[in-house]
Design a protein around this motif. Structure first.
Motif, PDB file in Angstrom:
ATOM      1  N   THR A 285     -46.722 -54.145   4.196  1.00 55.23           N
ATOM      2  CA  THR A 285     -47.889 -53.263   4.376  1.00 55.23           C
ATOM      3  C   THR A 285     -49.188 -54.056   4.322  1.00 55.23           C
ATOM      4  O   THR A 285     -50.065 -53.904   5.180  1.00 55.23           O
ATOM      5  CB  THR A 285     -47.901 -52.160   3.302  1.00 55.23           C
ATOM      6  N   LEU A 286     -49.309 -54.913   3.298  1.00 56.16           N
ATOM      7  CA  LEU A 286     -50.523 -55.724   3.166  1.00 56.16           C
ATOM      8  C   LEU A 286     -50.664 -56.688   4.339  1.00 56.16           C
ATOM      9  O   LEU A 286     -51.765 -56.910   4.857  1.00 56.16           O
ATOM     10  CB  LEU A 286     -50.508 -56.505   1.848  1.00 56.16           C
ATOM     11  N   ALA A 287     -49.557 -57.290   4.745  1.00 53.68           N
ATOM     12  CA  ALA A 287     -49.591 -58.268   5.837  1.00 53.68           C
ATOM     13  C   ALA A 287     -50.073 -57.630   7.132  1.00 53.68           C
ATOM     14  O   ALA A 287     -50.680 -58.299   7.989  1.00 53.68           O
ATOM     15  CB  ALA A 287     -48.217 -58.885   6.047  1.00 53.68           C
ATOM     16  N   GLY A 288     -49.839 -56.334   7.300  1.00 56.73           N
ATOM     17  CA  GLY A 288     -50.218 -55.663   8.541  1.00 56.73           C
ATOM     18  C   GLY A 288     -51.621 -55.099   8.558  1.00 56.73           C
ATOM     19  O   GLY A 288     -52.053 -54.540   9.584  1.00 56.73           O
ATOM     20  N   ALA A 308     -50.619 -64.674   2.781  1.00 57.11           N
ATOM     21  CA  ALA A 308     -51.693 -64.145   1.936  1.00 57.11           C
ATOM     22  C   ALA A 308     -51.217 -62.899   1.196  1.00 57.11           C
ATOM     23  O   ALA A 308     -51.550 -62.704   0.014  1.00 57.11           O
ATOM     24  CB  ALA A 308     -52.923 -63.830   2.785  1.00 57.11           C
ATOM     25  N   ALA A 309     -50.425 -62.063   1.865  1.00 58.51           N
ATOM     26  CA  ALA A 309     -49.915 -60.838   1.234  1.00 58.51           C
ATOM     27  C   ALA A 309     -49.028 -61.174   0.035  1.00 58.51           C
ATOM     28  O   ALA A 309     -49.124 -60.532  -1.017  1.00 58.51           O
ATOM     29  CB  ALA A 309     -49.143 -60.014   2.262  1.00 58.51           C
ATOM     30  N   LYS A 310     -48.159 -62.179   0.180  1.00 62.11           N
ATOM     31  CA  LYS A 310     -47.278 -62.581  -0.923  1.00 62.11           C
ATOM     32  C   LYS A 310     -48.093 -63.055  -2.128  1.00 62.11           C
ATOM     33  O   LYS A 310     -47.770 -62.729  -3.278  1.00 62.11           O
ATOM     34  CB  LYS A 310     -46.340 -63.695  -0.461  1.00 62.11           C
ATOM     35  N   ARG A 311     -49.142 -63.829  -1.868  1.00 60.79           N
ATOM     36  CA  ARG A 311     -49.973 -64.339  -2.974  1.00 60.79           C
ATOM     37  C   ARG A 311     -50.705 -63.198  -3.675  1.00 60.79           C
ATOM     38  O   ARG A 311     -50.851 -63.204  -4.903  1.00 60.79           O
ATOM     39  CB  ARG A 311     -50.961 -65.383  -2.441  1.00 60.79           C
ATOM     40  N   ILE A 312     -51.191 -62.234  -2.890  1.00 57.70           N
ATOM     41  CA  ILE A 312     -51.897 -61.098  -3.490  1.00 57.70           C
ATOM     42  C   ILE A 312     -50.947 -60.298  -4.377  1.00 57.70           C
ATOM     43  O   ILE A 312     -51.284 -59.921  -5.514  1.00 57.70           O
ATOM     44  CB  ILE A 312     -52.495 -60.192  -2.389  1.00 57.70           C
ATOM     45  N   VAL A 313     -49.747 -60.038  -3.888  1.00 56.16           N
ATOM     46  CA  VAL A 313     -48.750 -59.289  -4.661  1.00 56.16           C
ATOM     47  C   VAL A 313     -48.395 -60.036  -5.944  1.00 56.16           C
ATOM     48  O   VAL A 313     -48.320 -59.450  -7.030  1.00 56.16           O
ATOM     49  CB  VAL A 313     -47.486 -59.044  -3.813  1.00 56.16           C
ATOM     50  N   LEU A 314     -48.190 -61.343  -5.849  1.00 60.18           N
ATOM     51  CA  LEU A 314     -47.843 -62.146  -7.026  1.00 60.18           C
ATOM     52  C   LEU A 314     -48.983 -62.149  -8.027  1.00 60.18           C
ATOM     53  O   LEU A 314     -48.764 -62.042  -9.244  1.00 60.18           O
ATOM     54  CB  LEU A 314     -47.510 -63.577  -6.595  1.00 60.18           C
ATOM     55  N   PHE A 315     -50.205 -62.237  -7.528  1.00 61.49           N
ATOM     56  CA  PHE A 315     -51.383 -62.281  -8.398  1.00 61.49           C
ATOM     57  C   PHE A 315     -51.520 -60.999  -9.216  1.00 61.49           C
ATOM     58  O   PHE A 315     -51.839 -61.030 -10.412  1.00 61.49           O
ATOM     59  CB  PHE A 315     -52.637 -62.491  -7.541  1.00 61.49           C
ATOM     60  N   TYR A 316     -51.251 -59.849  -8.584  1.00 61.99           N
ATOM     61  CA  TYR A 316     -51.461 -58.565  -9.263  1.00 61.99           C
ATOM     62  C   TYR A 316     -50.191 -57.981  -9.889  1.00 61.99           C
ATOM     63  O   TYR A 316     -50.225 -56.883 -10.443  1.00 61.99           O
ATOM     64  CB  TYR A 316     -52.069 -57.545  -8.292  1.00 61.99           C
ATOM     65  N   SER A 317     -49.080 -58.708  -9.812  1.00 64.20           N
ATOM     66  CA  SER A 317     -47.848 -58.177 -10.402  1.00 64.20           C
ATOM     67  C   SER A 317     -47.241 -59.061 -11.485  1.00 64.20           C
ATOM     68  O   SER A 317     -46.470 -58.587 -12.327  1.00 64.20           O
ATOM     69  CB  SER A 317     -46.793 -57.955  -9.305  1.00 64.20           C
ATOM     70  N   SER A 318     -47.592 -60.347 -11.502  1.00 62.02           N
ATOM     71  CA  SER A 318     -46.985 -61.260 -12.456  1.00 62.02           C
ATOM     72  C   SER A 318     -47.509 -61.022 -13.875  1.00 62.02           C
ATOM     73  O   SER A 318     -48.705 -60.804 -14.085  1.00 62.02           O
ATOM     74  CB  SER A 318     -47.244 -62.712 -12.041  1.00 62.02           C
ATOM     75  N   SER A 319     -46.604 -61.065 -14.848  1.00 66.22           N
ATOM     76  CA  SER A 319     -46.987 -60.935 -16.259  1.00 66.22           C
ATOM     77  C   SER A 319     -47.016 -62.290 -16.953  1.00 66.22           C
ATOM     78  O   SER A 319     -47.276 -62.374 -18.160  1.00 66.22           O
ATOM     79  CB  SER A 319     -46.001 -60.006 -16.980  1.00 66.22           C
ATOM     80  N   ASP A 320     -46.744 -63.343 -16.195  1.00 66.17           N
ATOM     81  CA  ASP A 320     -46.717 -64.698 -16.746  1.00 66.17           C
ATOM     82  C   ASP A 320     -48.102 -65.333 -16.613  1.00 66.17           C
ATOM     83  O   ASP A 320     -48.573 -65.569 -15.497  1.00 66.17           O
ATOM     84  CB  ASP A 320     -45.683 -65.548 -15.995  1.00 66.17           C
ATOM     85  N   PRO A 321     -48.797 -65.611 -17.732  1.00 66.35           N
ATOM     86  CA  PRO A 321     -50.150 -66.188 -17.643  1.00 66.35           C
ATOM     87  C   PRO A 321     -50.163 -67.595 -17.048  1.00 66.35           C
ATOM     88  O   PRO A 321     -51.217 -68.067 -16.616  1.00 66.35           O
ATOM     89  CB  PRO A 321     -50.628 -66.193 -19.113  1.00 66.35           C
TER      90      PRO A 321
END
Length: 326
Positions: A285-288, A308-321
């Protein structure tokens, strides 16, 4: 006006005025060029001066240091410093006004305190190293607000000494760590005169280049060269802060960040969507999302794209600092 006994005509007076104005403009340009040339980053040695306390200069190592620095082309001056055994720095700043180049003297906020290892060790053993350096800073603060760095000479010789009462390495480390923690004073071991010269040169060069680096990097901060971004009490500016945050992610420029923020206008909305939806679906969805660039005949549309979509998802979903986003 009279010239050679004859009054000047209006035309002659106008020409004279024009000539004077041209000379002023020429002088202003030359002064501006002289300032630009004299303040180039690579010419830092031309507008920096090292002030060496007379007690350091009287020592054999200090004399060698002074000679070496001057041979390298650095400007040095031996003075009686407010605090003995210190090295400080002056930066000369050039400016142009009405075609005249002026020079302003600026005392830098960095001071090097040079002491023998035996002296420092005695303070460590007496448990008053912090007190001693605090007193030194107090003396300096009467003249200039500065950051102090401690350079220690003869440490290796002290450690190899077999004399009774010689300090052990653990006590030494505890002393300098306390100095760092309580006064934010760094300590460096100086092996010989060559290393002392290297340290003085390093600090002098860093101070000389600092204004250029600050000017070069100021646009890297949020808000660039404009007013820094913030959110007021009514929430104004929130979207701009979110767009700026998105741009911290690699390959996400302002156009991409703006396009994403138009679809998901806050980090909470975006995070909730990511958490409640299958990751592959979110990425697709983000990629489109269309990203519009340019205006008029130069306008074009592309997509956010999967990387870019993968990085955005990882940035806002990861709980690992410590999560790396590559």
């Amino acid at each position: 006006m009279v010239q050679d006994g004859k009054p000047k005509t209006e035309l002659q007076m106008a020409r004279e005025q024009k000539r004077i104005e041209k000379e002023k403009e020429k002088a202003a340009k030359q002064a501006k060029a002289a300032v630009a040339k004299g303040m180039k980053r690579e010419n830092w040695m031309d507008y920096m001066q090292v002030l060496i306390d007379s007690k350091i200069a009287e020592d054999k190592g200090g004399t060698e240091m002074l000679t070496t620095l001057e041979l390298e082309g650095m400007k040095c001056d031996v003075i009686s410093q407010p605090l003995p055994n210190t090295i400080s720095f002056i930066r000369f700043e050039l400016s142009a006004d009405d075609g005249i180049v002026s020079k302003t003297k600026i005392f830098e906020d960095t001071v090097l305190l040079v002491e023998q290892a035996e002296t420092v060790a005695a303070h460590v053993q007496s448990d008053n190293l912090v007190t001693h350096v605090r007193q030194c800073i107090s003396i300096l603060s009467e003249h200039v607000t500065c950051t102090v760095t401690l350079l220690v000479l003869g440490f290796d010789k002290l450690m190899k000494s077999k004399r009774k009462g010689t300090i052990n390495r653990l006590d030494w480390e505890q002393g300098v760590v306390a100095l760092q923690m309580e006064l934010n004073v760094s300590t460096y071991i100086i092996k010989d005169t060559a290393q002392l010269v290297d340290n003085v040169r390093m600090y002098c060069k860093a101070l000389g280049e600092r204004p250029h680096k600050l000017k070069h990097h100021k646009d890297l901060f949020i808000g660039t060269s404009k007013t820094p971004l913030f959110v007021d009490r009514e929430g104004g500016g929130y979207l701009q802060v979110f767009i700026a945050q998105l741009q911290d992610i690699r390959s996400v420029n302002e156009a991409v960040a703006t396009a994403v923020a138009q679809q998901y206008p806050s980090p909470v909305i975006l995070s909730n969507y990511i958490d409640s939806t299958d990751k592959d679906t979110v990425i697709n969805t983000l990629a489109g999302i269309p990203v519009r660039r340019g205006v008029g005949t130069l306008a074009n549309v592309r997509r956010v794209g999967p990387e870019a979509a993968k990085r955005i998802v990882l940035f806002y979903s990861s709980s690992d600092p410590l999560q790396e986003i590559v």
